[in-house]
Design an enzyme around this catalytic site. Sequence first.
Site: not given
Ligand SMILES: Nc1nc2c(c(=O)[nH]1)N=C([C@H](O)[C@@H](O)CO)CN2
Length: 117
Positions: A21, A73, A98
């Site tokens: 990513e 967040e 997302k």
């Molecule tokens: N609460 C969150 N959980 C997750 C995040 C996030 O930004 N906030 N990000 C990921 C990974 O980047 C995911 O989006 C890859 O697909 C996983 N969990």
Amino acid sequence: MDKIFLNDLSIDTIIGIYDWERQTQQTLTFDLEMDWDIQPAAATEDISKTLDYGAIAQTIVAFVKASEYQLIETLAEDLSAMLLAQYPIPKLKLTLSKPVALHGQNTARIVIERPRG
Ligand SMILES: Nc1nc2c(c(=O)[nH]1)N=C([C@H](O)[C@@H](O)CO)CN2
């Protein structure tokens, strides 16, 4: 209170916690809801008496494109703080979506509401 909405604003940016990513941009989508009394602008047709959603969209696009956050967040919090600092928005609600592949194609989404000061 009246509301001004700016919906379905899709922006490509670096976002995420995994190595892949950090190399590849992903498309985030933003929905913004802003408290605003629209009557002064409606009575005068004066853009300076309202929130210019076009200018706000440009501000969001510039901020998000230049960002490289890991967590959605953090992006949502910093984006909200920046908008409240730059525009006289009394209160906003920001939805950030997302695309994620967890079980098929899914959407992760957070919603925050932040008042001015
Ligand atoms: N609460 C969150 N959980 C997750 C995040 C996030 O930004 N906030 N990000 C990921 C990974 O980047 C995911 O989006 C890859 O697909 C996983 N969990």
